[in-house]
Design a protein around this motif. Structure first.
Motif, PDB file in Angstrom:
ATOM      1  N   THR A  62     -21.254 -59.655  21.587  1.00  0.00           N
ATOM      2  CA  THR A  62     -20.532 -60.473  22.563  1.00  0.00           C
ATOM      3  C   THR A  62     -19.515 -59.657  23.362  1.00  0.00           C
ATOM      4  O   THR A  62     -18.787 -60.219  24.183  1.00  0.00           O
ATOM      5  CB  THR A  62     -19.797 -61.645  21.871  1.00  0.00           C
ATOM      6  OG1 THR A  62     -18.820 -61.104  20.970  1.00  0.00           O
ATOM      7  CG2 THR A  62     -20.775 -62.529  21.112  1.00  0.00           C
ATOM      8  N   THR A 113     -17.377 -54.035  30.442  1.00  0.00           N
ATOM      9  CA  THR A 113     -16.818 -53.565  31.703  1.00  0.00           C
ATOM     10  C   THR A 113     -15.450 -52.912  31.554  1.00  0.00           C
ATOM     11  O   THR A 113     -15.002 -52.199  32.431  1.00  0.00           O
ATOM     12  CB  THR A 113     -16.705 -54.714  32.721  1.00  0.00           C
ATOM     13  OG1 THR A 113     -15.866 -55.734  32.172  1.00  0.00           O
ATOM     14  CG2 THR A 113     -18.075 -55.276  33.045  1.00  0.00           C
ATOM     15  N   ILE A 166     -13.780 -51.170  25.055  1.00  0.00           N
ATOM     16  CA  ILE A 166     -14.644 -51.756  24.034  1.00  0.00           C
ATOM     17  C   ILE A 166     -14.120 -51.405  22.651  1.00  0.00           C
ATOM     18  O   ILE A 166     -13.411 -50.418  22.486  1.00  0.00           O
ATOM     19  CB  ILE A 166     -16.107 -51.267  24.178  1.00  0.00           C
ATOM     20  CG1 ILE A 166     -16.178 -49.732  24.072  1.00  0.00           C
ATOM     21  CG2 ILE A 166     -16.720 -51.770  25.468  1.00  0.00           C
ATOM     22  CD1 ILE A 166     -17.577 -49.175  24.022  1.00  0.00           C
ATOM     23  N   ASP A 200     -17.515 -57.483  26.012  1.00  0.00           N
ATOM     24  CA  ASP A 200     -17.498 -57.253  27.449  1.00  0.00           C
ATOM     25  C   ASP A 200     -17.491 -55.736  27.645  1.00  0.00           C
ATOM     26  O   ASP A 200     -16.555 -55.055  27.232  1.00  0.00           O
ATOM     27  CB  ASP A 200     -16.254 -57.884  28.067  1.00  0.00           C
ATOM     28  CG  ASP A 200     -16.135 -57.623  29.558  1.00  0.00           C
ATOM     29  OD1 ASP A 200     -17.064 -57.041  30.163  1.00  0.00           O
ATOM     30  OD2 ASP A 200     -15.096 -57.999  30.128  1.00  0.00           O
TER      31      ASP A 200
END
Length: 109
Positions: free
Chosen positions: A88, A92, A95, A90
């Motif tokens: 799940t 962009t 992380i 993101d």
């Protein structure tokens, strides 16, 4: 909440069963850290340098490819090193790498 430190989860094993068990342990530990009972991972394969930079900088770096193969039996077509993130996540921004290390190529087993 403390920050998850993926530098502590580098896996370098030559035995696929040992790597598989270590992946499960890291996944369970990350689930406890996040306060959830189930975590699904996605894997990104790359070279060692790109993996180290991705973990250090908390961002996907260099040339990588998302592949569904688990690192304990990877094809090696996309790189010999992997990072695993929560499915799940993101991708962009920054992380959280759950676990990372050297894949065991299925062709060597």
């Amino acid at each position: 909440m403390a920050t998850w430190n993926a530098n502590d989860t580098k896996l370098v094993y030559t035995d696929p069963i040992t790597l598989y068990n270590a992946l499960q342990t890291a996944k369970n530990n990350y689930g406890r850290y996040k306060g959830v009972t189930e975590i699904h991972l996605k894997y990104f394969y790359m070279n060692e340098s790109d993996a180290e930079h991705s973990v250090r900088d908390r961002q996907l770096q260099g040339h990588f490819k998302e592949v569904s193969e688990c690192p304990h039996a990877a094809s090696g077509e996309s790189g010999d090193w992997f990072i695993a993130v929560d499915s799940t996540a993101d991708l962009t921004g920054q992380i959280e790498v759950v676990v990372w290390g050297r894949a065991i190529l299925a062709t060597l087993m």
